[in-house]
Design a protein around this motif. Structure first.
Motif, PDB file in Angstrom:
ATOM      1  N   GLY B  67       1.031  -1.291  -0.061  1.00 15.74           N
ATOM      2  CA  GLY B  67      -0.190  -0.451   0.073  1.00 15.74           C
ATOM      3  C   GLY B  67       0.615   1.170  -0.104  1.00 15.74           C
ATOM      4  N   ARG B  68       1.794   1.878   0.787  1.00 12.60           N
ATOM      5  CA  ARG B  68       3.026   2.215   0.545  1.00 12.60           C
ATOM      6  C   ARG B  68       3.320   2.898  -0.812  1.00 12.60           C
ATOM      7  NH1 ARG B  68       5.065   3.168   6.967  1.00 12.60           N
ATOM      8  NH2 ARG B  68       3.529   2.053   7.854  1.00 12.60           N
ATOM      9  N   LEU B  69       4.271   1.769  -0.779  1.00 12.25           N
ATOM     10  CA  LEU B  69       4.390   1.769  -1.940  1.00 12.25           C
ATOM     11  C   LEU B  69       3.576   2.659  -3.805  1.00 12.25           C
ATOM     12  CD1 LEU B  69       7.549   0.983  -3.361  1.00 12.25           C
ATOM     13  CD2 LEU B  69       6.538  -1.325  -3.961  1.00 12.25           C
ATOM     14  N   VAL B  70       2.615   1.999  -3.524  1.00  9.08           N
ATOM     15  CA  VAL B  70       1.369   2.591  -4.250  1.00  9.08           C
ATOM     16  C   VAL B  70       1.027   4.050  -3.762  1.00  9.08           C
ATOM     17  CG1 VAL B  70      -1.097   1.961  -4.922  1.00  9.08           C
ATOM     18  CG2 VAL B  70       0.463  -0.173  -4.809  1.00  9.08           C
ATOM     19  N   LEU B  71       0.899   4.538  -2.525  1.00  7.16           N
ATOM     20  CA  LEU B  71       0.454   5.224  -2.894  1.00  7.16           C
ATOM     21  C   LEU B  71       1.914   6.416  -2.808  1.00  7.16           C
ATOM     22  CD1 LEU B  71      -1.550   5.609   1.187  1.00  7.16           C
ATOM     23  CD2 LEU B  71      -2.145   5.294  -1.728  1.00  7.16           C
ATOM     24  N   LEU B  72       3.303   5.986  -2.735  1.00  5.69           N
ATOM     25  CA  LEU B  72       4.470   6.658  -2.661  1.00  5.69           C
ATOM     26  C   LEU B  72       4.162   6.849  -4.226  1.00  5.69           C
ATOM     27  CD1 LEU B  72       6.833   7.647  -1.892  1.00  5.69           C
ATOM     28  CD2 LEU B  72       8.029   5.550  -2.601  1.00  5.69           C
ATOM     29  N   GLY B  73       3.957   5.852  -5.314  1.00  7.03           N
ATOM     30  CA  GLY B  73       4.217   6.387  -6.663  1.00  7.03           C
ATOM     31  C   GLY B  73       2.576   7.246  -7.097  1.00  7.03           C
ATOM     32  N   PHE B  74       1.589   7.079  -6.363  1.00  4.03           N
ATOM     33  CA  PHE B  74       0.667   7.631  -6.357  1.00  4.03           C
ATOM     34  C   PHE B  74       0.973   9.482  -6.484  1.00  4.03           C
ATOM     35  CE2 PHE B  74      -3.861   8.217  -5.492  1.00  4.03           C
ATOM     36  CZ  PHE B  74      -4.283   8.865  -6.474  1.00  4.03           C
ATOM     37  N   THR B  75       1.843   9.502  -5.370  1.00  2.00           N
ATOM     38  CA  THR B  75       2.436  10.607  -4.969  1.00  2.00           C
ATOM     39  C   THR B  75       3.011  11.684  -5.968  1.00  2.00           C
ATOM     40  OG1 THR B  75       2.265  10.167  -1.917  1.00  2.00           O
ATOM     41  CG2 THR B  75       2.878  12.374  -2.918  1.00  2.00           C
ATOM     42  N   PHE B  76       3.451  10.607  -6.911  1.00  2.89           N
ATOM     43  CA  PHE B  76       4.477  11.472  -7.200  1.00  2.89           C
ATOM     44  C   PHE B  76       4.264  11.312  -9.072  1.00  2.89           C
ATOM     45  CE2 PHE B  76       7.587  10.871 -10.668  1.00  2.89           C
ATOM     46  CZ  PHE B  76       7.903  12.037 -10.370  1.00  2.89           C
ATOM     47  N   ALA B  77       3.282  11.025  -9.273  1.00  2.58           N
ATOM     48  CA  ALA B  77       2.435  10.915  -9.741  1.00  2.58           C
ATOM     49  C   ALA B  77       1.442  11.681 -10.096  1.00  2.58           C
ATOM     50  CB  ALA B  77       1.508   9.404 -10.259  1.00  2.58           C
ATOM     51  N   MET B 116       8.497  17.925  -3.894  1.00  5.33           N
ATOM     52  CA  MET B 116       7.072  17.835  -3.330  1.00  5.33           C
ATOM     53  C   MET B 116       6.753  16.704  -2.443  1.00  5.33           C
ATOM     54  SD  MET B 116       4.928  20.408  -5.799  1.00  5.33           S
ATOM     55  CE  MET B 116       3.545  20.470  -5.488  1.00  5.33           C
ATOM     56  N   THR B 117       6.734  15.492  -3.465  1.00  3.46           N
ATOM     57  CA  THR B 117       6.832  14.270  -2.991  1.00  3.46           C
ATOM     58  C   THR B 117       7.332  13.582  -1.755  1.00  3.46           C
ATOM     59  OG1 THR B 117       6.258  13.103  -5.375  1.00  3.46           O
ATOM     60  CG2 THR B 117       6.661  11.605  -3.384  1.00  3.46           C
ATOM     61  N   VAL B 118       8.523  14.208  -1.553  1.00  6.01           N
ATOM     62  CA  VAL B 118       9.281  14.116  -0.292  1.00  6.01           C
ATOM     63  C   VAL B 118       8.356  14.994   1.199  1.00  6.01           C
ATOM     64  CG1 VAL B 118      11.550  14.319   1.036  1.00  6.01           C
ATOM     65  CG2 VAL B 118      11.485  13.458  -1.363  1.00  6.01           C
ATOM     66  N   LEU B 119       7.899  15.387   0.590  1.00  9.31           N
ATOM     67  CA  LEU B 119       8.074  16.819   1.701  1.00  9.31           C
ATOM     68  C   LEU B 119       6.440  16.407   2.072  1.00  9.31           C
ATOM     69  CD1 LEU B 119       8.413  21.151   0.214  1.00  9.31           C
ATOM     70  CD2 LEU B 119       9.309  19.252   2.293  1.00  9.31           C
ATOM     71  N   ALA B 120       5.124  15.474   1.291  1.00  8.69           N
ATOM     72  CA  ALA B 120       3.871  15.684   1.491  1.00  8.69           C
ATOM     73  C   ALA B 120       4.480  13.951   2.120  1.00  8.69           C
ATOM     74  CB  ALA B 120       3.502  15.743   0.112  1.00  8.69           C
ATOM     75  N   TRP B 121       5.317  13.259   1.889  1.00  5.27           N
ATOM     76  CA  TRP B 121       5.854  12.272   2.963  1.00  5.27           C
ATOM     77  C   TRP B 121       6.226  12.306   4.624  1.00  5.27           C
ATOM     78  CZ3 TRP B 121       4.651   6.941   2.059  1.00  5.27           C
ATOM     79  CH2 TRP B 121       4.412   6.475   1.416  1.00  5.27           C
ATOM     80  N   LEU B 122       7.050  13.643   4.230  1.00  2.00           N
ATOM     81  CA  LEU B 122       7.959  13.454   5.620  1.00  2.00           C
ATOM     82  C   LEU B 122       6.425  14.198   6.818  1.00  2.00           C
ATOM     83  CD1 LEU B 122      11.174  15.713   4.839  1.00  2.00           C
ATOM     84  CD2 LEU B 122      10.746  13.122   5.350  1.00  2.00           C
TER      85      LEU B 122
END
Lengths: 124, 131
Positions: B67-77, B116-122
Motif C-alpha cells: 500500500g505504501r509503495l502504491v501511495l508513494l507512486g500515486f503521490t509522485f504521479a 513535493m513528494t518528499v515533503l508530503a511524506w515527511l
C-alpha cells in the motif's frame, strides 16, 4: 450513388466547432485542480493514520465537504477528458473506441457520484 | 477511400529522442495512472461513509508495504502531473516555447515533483509520529 448530401455526410465526421470545448474544459479543470490538489494532498498527509472518527469529523467540516465535492466533480471531469484523448490516440477500431469512450463516461459518472454521495452521507 | 494505410498518431519513432518528449509521455502515463489511482480515493471515501470496519480495511491496505509503495507512486504521479501540467498551461498561454526554456522548465517541474513528494511524506510521517 448516394442520396445523402455532401453536408450530411460530413456532419459528425470532423470539425463542428465542438472540439475546442473539450480542450477548453480540460484547461479550466486543470487550473482549478492546481489549488484543489495542493489542498487535498496536504489534507491527506495531515490525516495520515487518522481514526475513523477523526476522518469523518474532518470530512463533515463545511469547507472540507464543499471543497471535496468540488474536487470530486473537477477531478472526474478532467480524468474523463484526459482518458478520452488517450483512447482516441491509440484505439483505432471504431466500435472499440466508441465503446471505451462510453464506458469511461459511465465509470467516471458512477464512481464520481458514489464518491460525492459518500461525502454527503458523512457530512449531513 | 482507402483508410487502411493512413499514418495514425502518435508515431513517435520518426522523432529524435529528446527530454520534452519523455516528459510528455510521462505526463500521459501518470495521467492514466492517476485515473486508475482515483479509485483508491473513492474507496477511501466510500469506506469512511460505510463505517469504521470498512475504513479499517483501507487503513490496513494503506499502511501495508504494498500500500505504501502504491501511495508513494500515486503521490509522485500526482505531483508530476501537477507540475508538468502547469508547464503545459504556460505553453497554452504562449510562454516558454524556446527550446532552452522548455527544457529548463522541464527539469524544474521534475525536481519540484520529487521535492513535493518528499515533503508530503515527511509531513505525513511527522504527524503520525514515526514509521
Amino acid at each position: 450513388m448516394t442520396l445523402r448530401s455532401p453536408l450530411g455526410r460530413a456532419r459528425g465526421l470532423g470539425s463542428a466547432r465542438l472540439g475546442a470545448q473539450a480542450w477548453w474544459l480540460q484547461r479550466i479543470t486543470a487550473v482549478a485542480l492546481v489549488p484543489l490538489t495542493l489542498w487535498l494532498t496536504v489534507s491527506v498527509a495531515r490525516l495520515t493514520g487518522a481514526s475513523h472518527s477523526d476522518f469523518t469529523i474532518w470530512v463533515a467540516a463545511p469547507w472540507n465537504a464543499v471543497l471535496m465535492l468540488v474536487a470530486i466533480a473537477t477531478t472526474f471531469y478532467h480524468l474523463k477528458v484526459g482518458v478520452d484523448v488517450v483512447i482516441e490516440d491509440y484505439v483505432h477500431t471504431p466500435w472499440i473506441r466508441i465503446s471505451l469512450l462510453v464506458a469511461t463516461w459511465f465509470a467516471a459518472v458512477l464512481v464520481g457520484a458514489t464518491s460525492a454521495f459518500a461525502v454527503l452521507k458523512i457530512a449531513l | 477511400m482507402d483508410r487502411s494505410n493512413r499514418p495514425l498518431s502518435p508515431h513517435l519513432q520518426v522523432y529524435r529522442f529528446q527530454w520534452n518528449m519523455t516528459m510528455s509521455m510521462l505526463h500521459r502515463f501518470t495521467g492514466v495512472a492517476l485515473a486508475i489511482g482515483t479509485l483508491l480515493l473513492a474507496w477511501w471515501l466510500i469506506a469512511a461513509a460505510a463505517g469504521p470496519e470498512a475504513y479499517a480495511v483501507v487503513q490496513g491496505f494503506a499502511f501495508s508495504m504494498f500500500g505504501r509503495l502504491v501511495l508513494l507512486g500515486f503521490t509522485f504521479a500526482l505531483f508530476y502531473h501537477l507540475c508538468n501540467g502547469v508547464r503545459h498551461l504556460l505553453w497554452d498561454i504562449g510562454l516558454g516555447f524556446e527550446p532552452s526554456v522548455a527544457a529548463a522548465w522541464g527539469w524544474i517541474a521534475f525536481a519540484a515533483s520529487i521535492v513535493m513528494t518528499v515533503l508530503a511524506w515527511l509531513l505525513g510521517y511527522a504527524l503520525r509520529g514515526g514509521l
